[in-house]
Design a protein around this motif. Structure first.
Motif, short mmCIF file in Angstrom:
data_model
loop_
_atom_site.label_atom_id
_atom_site.label_comp_id
_atom_site.label_asym_id
_atom_site.label_seq_id
_atom_site.Cartn_x
_atom_site.Cartn_y
_atom_site.Cartn_z
N PRO A 184 0.82 -1.22 0.00
CA PRO A 184 0.00 0.00 0.00
C PRO A 184 0.86 1.27 0.00
O PRO A 184 1.98 1.28 0.50
CB PRO A 184 -0.81 -0.11 1.29
N LEU A 185 0.29 2.30 -0.58
CA LEU A 185 0.93 3.62 -0.60
C LEU A 185 0.32 4.47 0.51
O LEU A 185 -0.84 4.87 0.43
CB LEU A 185 0.71 4.30 -1.95
N PRO A 186 1.08 4.75 1.57
CA PRO A 186 0.55 5.61 2.64
C PRO A 186 0.31 7.03 2.12
O PRO A 186 1.15 7.58 1.41
CB PRO A 186 1.65 5.61 3.70
N VAL A 187 -0.80 7.59 2.48
CA VAL A 187 -1.15 8.94 2.02
C VAL A 187 -0.08 9.95 2.43
O VAL A 187 0.25 10.85 1.66
CB VAL A 187 -2.54 9.35 2.55
N ASP A 188 0.50 9.80 3.61
CA ASP A 188 1.49 10.77 4.06
C ASP A 188 2.82 10.66 3.31
O ASP A 188 3.69 11.50 3.47
CB ASP A 188 1.71 10.69 5.57
#
Length: 57
Positions: A31-35
């Motif tokens: 997953p790509l963390p939003v931060d």
């Protein structure tokens, strides 16, 4: 185009080419963390920047 800070990723990031000896591109395996997203660029602007980089080489 999303600009990502690799230090903020929690999943493995690998640079891989489509074919042996080809240009390598980053692939995120998870997953790509939003931060981790530090900037969002318009696609047209990104293409313009890439063309300028290619011309200067």
């Amino acid at each position: 185009v999303l600009v990502i800070d690799p230090a903020r990723l929690t999943a493995p990031l690998r640079y891989e080419a489509m074919k042996p000896g080809g240009e390598e591109f980053p692939h995120l395996y998870g997953p790509l963390p939003v931060d981790a997203v530090v900037e969002v660029r318009r696609l047209d602007d990104w293409h313009h920047d890439r063309r300028e980089e290619d011309e200067s080489q």
